[in-house]
Scaffold this motif. Structure first.
Motif, PDB file in Angstrom:
ATOM      1  N   ASP A 163       0.847  -1.192   0.000  1.00  0.00           N
ATOM      2  CA  ASP A 163       0.000   0.000   0.000  1.00  0.00           C
ATOM      3  C   ASP A 163       0.881   1.240   0.000  1.00  0.00           C
ATOM      4  O   ASP A 163       1.955   1.252   0.619  1.00  0.00           O
ATOM      5  CB  ASP A 163      -0.881   0.042   1.262  1.00  0.00           C
ATOM      6  CG  ASP A 163      -2.011  -0.969   1.211  1.00  0.00           C
ATOM      7  OD1 ASP A 163      -2.513  -1.231   0.120  1.00  0.00           O
ATOM      8  OD2 ASP A 163      -2.378  -1.485   2.277  1.00  0.00           O
ATOM      9  N   TYR A 164       0.416   2.312  -0.668  1.00  0.00           N
ATOM     10  CA  TYR A 164       1.119   3.592  -0.642  1.00  0.00           C
ATOM     11  C   TYR A 164       0.348   4.523   0.289  1.00  0.00           C
ATOM     12  O   TYR A 164      -0.712   5.027  -0.073  1.00  0.00           O
ATOM     13  CB  TYR A 164       1.176   4.180  -2.053  1.00  0.00           C
ATOM     14  CG  TYR A 164       2.126   5.349  -2.236  1.00  0.00           C
ATOM     15  CD1 TYR A 164       2.590   6.107  -1.166  1.00  0.00           C
ATOM     16  CD2 TYR A 164       2.564   5.703  -3.490  1.00  0.00           C
ATOM     17  CE1 TYR A 164       3.458   7.163  -1.344  1.00  0.00           C
ATOM     18  CE2 TYR A 164       3.433   6.770  -3.692  1.00  0.00           C
ATOM     19  CZ  TYR A 164       3.871   7.495  -2.613  1.00  0.00           C
ATOM     20  OH  TYR A 164       4.725   8.546  -2.802  1.00  0.00           O
TER      21      TYR A 164
ATOM     22  N   ARG B  65      -1.778   4.152  -5.641  1.00  0.00           N
ATOM     23  CA  ARG B  65      -2.110   3.574  -4.338  1.00  0.00           C
ATOM     24  C   ARG B  65      -1.158   2.462  -3.905  1.00  0.00           C
ATOM     25  O   ARG B  65      -1.432   1.756  -2.931  1.00  0.00           O
ATOM     26  CB  ARG B  65      -3.541   3.033  -4.359  1.00  0.00           C
ATOM     27  CG  ARG B  65      -4.602   4.110  -4.586  1.00  0.00           C
ATOM     28  CD  ARG B  65      -5.989   3.545  -4.507  1.00  0.00           C
ATOM     29  NE  ARG B  65      -7.012   4.574  -4.700  1.00  0.00           N
ATOM     30  CZ  ARG B  65      -8.323   4.355  -4.686  1.00  0.00           C
ATOM     31  NH1 ARG B  65      -8.781   3.118  -4.500  1.00  0.00           N
ATOM     32  NH2 ARG B  65      -9.170   5.344  -4.871  1.00  0.00           N
ATOM     33  N   SER B  66      -0.048   2.302  -4.611  1.00  0.00           N
ATOM     34  CA  SER B  66       0.885   1.230  -4.245  1.00  0.00           C
ATOM     35  C   SER B  66       2.287   1.573  -4.721  1.00  0.00           C
ATOM     36  O   SER B  66       2.488   2.447  -5.563  1.00  0.00           O
ATOM     37  CB  SER B  66       0.452  -0.102  -4.872  1.00  0.00           C
ATOM     38  OG  SER B  66       0.561  -0.050  -6.283  1.00  0.00           O
TER      39      SER B  66
ATOM     40  N   LYS C 188      -1.182   7.573   2.265  1.00  0.00           N
ATOM     41  CA  LYS C 188      -1.453   8.942   1.831  1.00  0.00           C
ATOM     42  C   LYS C 188      -0.484   9.941   2.448  1.00  0.00           C
ATOM     43  O   LYS C 188      -0.016  10.872   1.785  1.00  0.00           O
ATOM     44  CB  LYS C 188      -2.899   9.322   2.198  1.00  0.00           C
ATOM     45  CG  LYS C 188      -3.307  10.700   1.719  1.00  0.00           C
ATOM     46  CD  LYS C 188      -4.766  10.974   2.064  1.00  0.00           C
ATOM     47  CE  LYS C 188      -5.171  12.363   1.598  1.00  0.00           C
ATOM     48  NZ  LYS C 188      -6.598  12.643   1.936  1.00  0.00           N
TER      49      LYS C 188
ATOM     50  N   GLN D 235       2.808  10.405   0.534  1.00  0.00           N
ATOM     51  CA  GLN D 235       2.794  10.787  -0.870  1.00  0.00           C
ATOM     52  C   GLN D 235       3.886  11.810  -1.136  1.00  0.00           C
ATOM     53  O   GLN D 235       4.038  12.781  -0.403  1.00  0.00           O
ATOM     54  CB  GLN D 235       1.425  11.386  -1.244  1.00  0.00           C
ATOM     55  CG  GLN D 235       0.259  10.412  -1.163  1.00  0.00           C
ATOM     56  CD  GLN D 235       0.270   9.392  -2.287  1.00  0.00           C
ATOM     57  OE1 GLN D 235       0.684   9.688  -3.396  1.00  0.00           O
ATOM     58  NE2 GLN D 235      -0.172   8.182  -1.994  1.00  0.00           N
TER      59      GLN D 235
END
Length: 206
Positions: free
Chosen positions: A124-125, A154-155, A127, A130
């Motif tokens: 998972d990336y 998102r990853s 938030k 970012q």
């Protein structure tokens, strides 16, 4: 300060939870503990911790509540394998990248696949991170210095060579498991400076 080059895997022997702290005891080799003293630092799964007791076969560290719940330590079980690295000495080689041992977040493994001799791990990336994780940038996952190979909305993915897969606990990760992440130190400072500049510029424009 650390390099993200794991020296060996240790094994969790005891997790002692008290009212306002946690004590963790970890088994390690006589080699890595030979000149390790009370008060010295050790990165356990990428988290910089200080020894409060040691023998020739194991050592104990204190963990603050914030560190315990901010990292995967809250999910550790007896006999779990953990990555160990002693603090970098000033006369040592810097062959990974500069790792502080201060975890930014935990992320979940969402895909694991082989590509020829490489093991591709996709996470998972988060938030909040970012802009701190970029293709070909450095990242520490469970204390392992790695290069980001791909970033999506998102990853993000990293690629492990056989040595990293075999010598760390990343090779045995299962989908859905969480890992500790420390993003690149330089990237965080650049992001913070850009954010500050935007605020100042915005103020002048008003």
């Amino acid at each position: 300060m650390f390099t993200g080059l794991i020296q060996e895997q240790g094994k969790i022997l005891k997790v002692n939870r008290k009212a306002d702290t946690v004590q963790l005891t970890c088994q390690a080799s006589e080699k890595i503990l030979a000149d390790y003293q009370i008060g010295d630092s050790m990165a356990i799964n990428g988290v910089c911790l200080t020894a409060i007791a040691k023998t020739n076969s194991h050592f104990t560290v204190d963990i603050m509540p914030e560190t315990f719940y901010r990292t995967t330590f809250s999910k550790l079980k007896i006999n779990d394998q953990v990555n160990l690295e002693r603090a970098l000495s000033f006369h040592g080689r810097l062959e990974g990248h500069l790792v502080s041992g201060h975890i930014d977040t935990t992320v979940r493994l969402i895909e694991k696949r082989n590509h020829e001799n490489a093991l591709i791990l996709t996470f998972d990336y988060p938030k909040d991170q970012q802009g701190e994780i970029i293709p070909q940038g450095s990242i520490a996952i469970n204390g392992v210095s790695l290069t980001v190979t791909d970033v999506q909305a998102r990853s993000f993915s990293v690629s492990l060579i056989p040595h990293s897969k075999d010598q760390t606990n990343l090779g045995t990760l299962n989908r859905g498991e969480y890992v500790n992440v420390e993003t690149d130190m330089i990237g965080k400072y650049i992001k913070a400076q850009a954010h500050l500049t935007d605020k100042v510029t915005g103020g002048f424009l008003q």
